[in-house]
Design a protein around this motif. Structure first.
Motif, PDB file in Angstrom:
ATOM      1  N   THR A   1       0.828  -1.206   0.000  1.00 50.74           N
ATOM      2  CA  THR A   1       0.000   0.000   0.000  1.00 50.74           C
ATOM      3  C   THR A   1       0.860   1.254   0.000  1.00 50.74           C
ATOM      4  O   THR A   1       0.627   2.200  -0.762  1.00 50.74           O
ATOM      5  N   LEU A   2       1.881   1.266   0.845  1.00 53.42           N
ATOM      6  CA  LEU A   2       2.756   2.430   0.906  1.00 53.42           C
ATOM      7  C   LEU A   2       3.591   2.561  -0.366  1.00 53.42           C
ATOM      8  O   LEU A   2       3.821   3.672  -0.858  1.00 53.42           O
ATOM      9  N   LEU A   3       4.018   1.431  -0.921  1.00 49.44           N
ATOM     10  CA  LEU A   3       4.764   1.493  -2.182  1.00 49.44           C
ATOM     11  C   LEU A   3       3.930   2.130  -3.293  1.00 49.44           C
ATOM     12  O   LEU A   3       4.440   2.925  -4.089  1.00 49.44           O
ATOM     13  N   ARG A   4       2.658   1.793  -3.350  1.00 52.36           N
ATOM     14  CA  ARG A   4       1.782   2.384  -4.374  1.00 52.36           C
ATOM     15  C   ARG A   4       1.645   3.888  -4.161  1.00 52.36           C
ATOM     16  O   ARG A   4       1.647   4.667  -5.115  1.00 52.36           O
ATOM     17  N   ARG A   5       1.519   4.296  -2.905  1.00 53.20           N
ATOM     18  CA  ARG A   5       1.449   5.731  -2.628  1.00 53.20           C
ATOM     19  C   ARG A   5       2.741   6.420  -3.057  1.00 53.20           C
ATOM     20  O   ARG A   5       2.712   7.479  -3.688  1.00 53.20           O
TER      21      ARG A   5
ATOM     22  N   TRP B   1      20.538   6.202 -14.082  1.00 55.74           N
ATOM     23  CA  TRP B   1      19.414   5.265 -14.119  1.00 55.74           C
ATOM     24  C   TRP B   1      19.390   4.357 -15.337  1.00 55.74           C
ATOM     25  O   TRP B   1      18.463   3.557 -15.498  1.00 55.74           O
ATOM     26  N   THR B   2      20.376   4.446 -16.203  1.00 53.82           N
ATOM     27  CA  THR B   2      20.340   3.628 -17.423  1.00 53.82           C
ATOM     28  C   THR B   2      20.541   2.140 -17.150  1.00 53.82           C
ATOM     29  O   THR B   2      20.272   1.313 -18.026  1.00 53.82           O
ATOM     30  N   ASP B   3      21.010   1.779 -15.962  1.00 53.28           N
ATOM     31  CA  ASP B   3      21.131   0.359 -15.646  1.00 53.28           C
ATOM     32  C   ASP B   3      19.787  -0.274 -15.314  1.00 53.28           C
ATOM     33  O   ASP B   3      19.630  -1.495 -15.390  1.00 53.28           O
ATOM     34  N   LEU B   4      18.786   0.556 -14.962  1.00 55.56           N
ATOM     35  CA  LEU B   4      17.456   0.040 -14.628  1.00 55.56           C
ATOM     36  C   LEU B   4      16.408   0.369 -15.686  1.00 55.56           C
ATOM     37  O   LEU B   4      15.458  -0.392 -15.876  1.00 55.56           O
ATOM     38  N   LEU B   5      16.557   1.502 -16.353  1.00 58.30           N
ATOM     39  CA  LEU B   5      15.534   1.995 -17.267  1.00 58.30           C
ATOM     40  C   LEU B   5      16.092   2.098 -18.679  1.00 58.30           C
ATOM     41  O   LEU B   5      17.303   2.138 -18.881  1.00 58.30           O
ATOM     42  N   ASP B   6      15.197   2.165 -19.642  1.00 60.40           N
ATOM     43  CA  ASP B   6      15.591   2.233 -21.045  1.00 60.40           C
ATOM     44  C   ASP B   6      16.367   3.518 -21.320  1.00 60.40           C
ATOM     45  O   ASP B   6      15.821   4.624 -21.195  1.00 60.40           O
ATOM     46  N   ALA B   7      17.623   3.396 -21.672  1.00 53.56           N
ATOM     47  CA  ALA B   7      18.496   4.555 -21.834  1.00 53.56           C
ATOM     48  C   ALA B   7      17.989   5.477 -22.939  1.00 53.56           C
ATOM     49  O   ALA B   7      18.032   6.706 -22.804  1.00 53.56           O
TER      50      ALA B   7
ATOM     51  N   HIS C   1       8.698  -0.666 -13.088  1.00 49.27           N
ATOM     52  CA  HIS C   1       9.958  -0.956 -12.398  1.00 49.27           C
ATOM     53  C   HIS C   1       9.897  -0.505 -10.934  1.00 49.27           C
ATOM     54  O   HIS C   1      10.926  -0.198 -10.336  1.00 49.27           O
ATOM     55  N   ARG C   2       8.699  -0.492 -10.378  1.00 49.02           N
ATOM     56  CA  ARG C   2       8.500   0.058  -9.034  1.00 49.02           C
ATOM     57  C   ARG C   2       9.394  -0.617  -8.002  1.00 49.02           C
ATOM     58  O   ARG C   2       9.963   0.035  -7.130  1.00 49.02           O
ATOM     59  N   ALA C   3       9.522  -1.930  -8.083  1.00 44.12           N
ATOM     60  CA  ALA C   3      10.294  -2.672  -7.086  1.00 44.12           C
ATOM     61  C   ALA C   3      11.777  -2.348  -7.131  1.00 44.12           C
ATOM     62  O   ALA C   3      12.498  -2.589  -6.159  1.00 44.12           O
ATOM     63  N   ASP C   4      12.258  -1.810  -8.257  1.00 46.27           N
ATOM     64  CA  ASP C   4      13.672  -1.442  -8.378  1.00 46.27           C
ATOM     65  C   ASP C   4      13.898   0.056  -8.197  1.00 46.27           C
ATOM     66  O   ASP C   4      14.855   0.472  -7.551  1.00 46.27           O
ATOM     67  N   VAL C   5      13.001   0.867  -8.775  1.00 46.19           N
ATOM     68  CA  VAL C   5      13.186   2.313  -8.764  1.00 46.19           C
ATOM     69  C   VAL C   5      13.004   2.896  -7.363  1.00 46.19           C
ATOM     70  O   VAL C   5      13.833   3.683  -6.884  1.00 46.19           O
TER      71      VAL C   5
ATOM     72  N   PRO D   1      13.117   1.639  -4.161  1.00 46.73           N
ATOM     73  CA  PRO D   1      14.159   1.441  -3.149  1.00 46.73           C
ATOM     74  C   PRO D   1      15.409   2.270  -3.409  1.00 46.73           C
ATOM     75  O   PRO D   1      16.005   2.822  -2.477  1.00 46.73           O
ATOM     76  N   ARG D   2      15.822   2.370  -4.668  1.00 49.24           N
ATOM     77  CA  ARG D   2      17.024   3.153  -4.953  1.00 49.24           C
ATOM     78  C   ARG D   2      16.775   4.626  -4.701  1.00 49.24           C
ATOM     79  O   ARG D   2      17.605   5.312  -4.097  1.00 49.24           O
ATOM     80  N   TRP D   3      15.654   5.125  -5.162  1.00 45.80           N
ATOM     81  CA  TRP D   3      15.375   6.558  -5.027  1.00 45.80           C
ATOM     82  C   TRP D   3      15.252   6.949  -3.559  1.00 45.80           C
ATOM     83  O   TRP D   3      15.810   7.958  -3.120  1.00 45.80           O
ATOM     84  N   VAL D   4      14.541   6.142  -2.782  1.00 43.13           N
ATOM     85  CA  VAL D   4      14.343   6.447  -1.368  1.00 43.13           C
ATOM     86  C   VAL D   4      15.650   6.317  -0.589  1.00 43.13           C
ATOM     87  O   VAL D   4      15.914   7.073   0.348  1.00 43.13           O
ATOM     88  N   SER D   5      16.495   5.369  -0.982  1.00 46.38           N
ATOM     89  CA  SER D   5      17.714   5.082  -0.225  1.00 46.38           C
ATOM     90  C   SER D   5      18.877   6.006  -0.552  1.00 46.38           C
ATOM     91  O   SER D   5      19.874   6.017   0.182  1.00 46.38           O
ATOM     92  N   GLU D   6      18.754   6.787  -1.617  1.00 47.51           N
ATOM     93  CA  GLU D   6      19.892   7.576  -2.083  1.00 47.51           C
ATOM     94  C   GLU D   6      20.410   8.517  -0.989  1.00 47.51           C
ATOM     95  O   GLU D   6      19.669   9.330  -0.433  1.00 47.51           O
ATOM     96  N   GLY D   7      21.676   8.378  -0.661  1.00 44.10           N
ATOM     97  CA  GLY D   7      22.319   9.263   0.294  1.00 44.10           C
ATOM     98  C   GLY D   7      22.059   8.949   1.752  1.00 44.10           C
ATOM     99  O   GLY D   7      22.524   9.681   2.636  1.00 44.10           O
ATOM    100  N   LEU D   8      21.317   7.863   2.039  1.00 43.91           N
ATOM    101  CA  LEU D   8      20.982   7.524   3.422  1.00 43.91           C
ATOM    102  C   LEU D   8      21.678   6.242   3.863  1.00 43.91           C
ATOM    103  O   LEU D   8      21.927   5.348   3.048  1.00 43.91           O
TER     104      LEU D   8
END
Length: 284
Positions: free
Chosen positions: A9-13, A101-107, A129-133, A135-142
């Motif tokens: 639920t939170l991931l969808r939000r 982001w080219t390693d996860l998404l279409d360059a 690509h929610r399951a990959d994008v 976690p990386r975006w939220v975790s950046e720099g933390l």
């Protein structure tokens, strides 16, 4: 992510807050006129979108243009280039670099969106690509949350002065402060007060609570030392609370994607921005 379990639920939000189907672009009036884009002053940003786009970094005289994904991609390429460059220049959040982001998404899709260097998030990029994008975006720099490394005896001792610390650690707020999803501990100050047992901490004054509940001074190796960083004017910019044994609970930022996490006292000191003064207080 960050050692924290996040439900679907939170991931969808999060996906909707990072990549809404219609999103704001911030432009000076002359820029909007040159690009042929109309501002919409009546439409307001939700608290979550204010966090996503870091509106506190933006000049107050900028106008807001709202575009859906289809409308954005229908714009001429040169307009999209100038539009995205303007977002990066003005300090709007969520304008990542293509190379990151080219390693996860279409360059090719990322490079064709605008100037081949930066892009903006749309549902078509995030949802598949929610399951990959996310976690990386939220975790950046933390740093990861290390609550599982805290010995049981430390948690037991901390509970006497910080009754809610363990339940709060390793969690994310349901939304941003000021929204219907506001869970109370949406910034660092409310996190410290909530850990200490304050209900509806987001509605309380941190400075008033500090004066009423704490005494000046403290040590970092016992539970209940409130660490407060202040700027040159004396304003509090960050707060954390020690759990004992070299551990601390804090929320690194006010944003919806910032976790209530446990890290070491050493790390929280190392991560403090330069130019701030640390003050210690002890819960009584």
């Amino acid at each position: 992510m960050l050692g924290i379990t996040v439900n679907e639920t939170l991931l969808r939000r999060w996906a909707g807050w990072l990549a809404p189907s219609c999103q704001p672009f911030f432009l000076a009036a002359a820029e909007a006129g040159r690009l042929g884009l109309a501002a919409d002053a009546a439409r307001e940003l939700s608290p979550e979108l204010r966090d996503t786009y870091e509106v506190w970094n933006l000049a107050t005289d900028l106008e807001t243009v709202w575009l859906g994904e289809d409308a954005f991609h229908t714009l001429p390429r040169d307009v999209r280039v100038e539009l995205v460059r303007a977002q990066e220049r003005h300090g709007r959040g969520a304008v990542p670099t293509v190379d990151g982001w080219t390693d996860l998404l279409d360059a090719q899709a990322l490079r064709e969106q605008a100037d081949e260097q930066h892009f903006v998030w749309w549902p078509s990029l995030v949802e598949p690509h929610r399951a990959d994008v996310l976690p990386r975006w939220v975790s950046e720099g933390l740093l990861p949350c290390r609550r599982r490394s805290v010995p049981e005896e430390i948690w037991r001792a901390a509970a006497a002065v910080l009754p809610n610390a363990r339940a709060l650690s390793g969690t994310f707020a349901g939304g941003s402060r000021g929204s219907a999803l506001d869970s109370g501990a949406t910034n660092c100050f409310a996190t410290v007060m909530t850990a200490a047992g304050v209900r509806n901490a987001a509605d309380e004054s941190f400075e008033a609570w500090l004066a009423a509940r704490c005494t000046a001074g403290g040590t970092d190796d016992v539970p209940g030392s409130v660490l407060v960083w202040r700027d040159a004017s004396g304003a509090a910019t960050h707060a954390a609370v020690t759990l004992g044994g070299g551990w601390v609970l804090h929320k690194p930022g006010q944003e919806w994607y910032s976790p209530r996490q446990v890290i070491s006292v050493t790390d929280v000191m190392r991560l403090a921005p330069p130019g701030l003064t640390l003050h210690r207080h002890t819960l009584r």
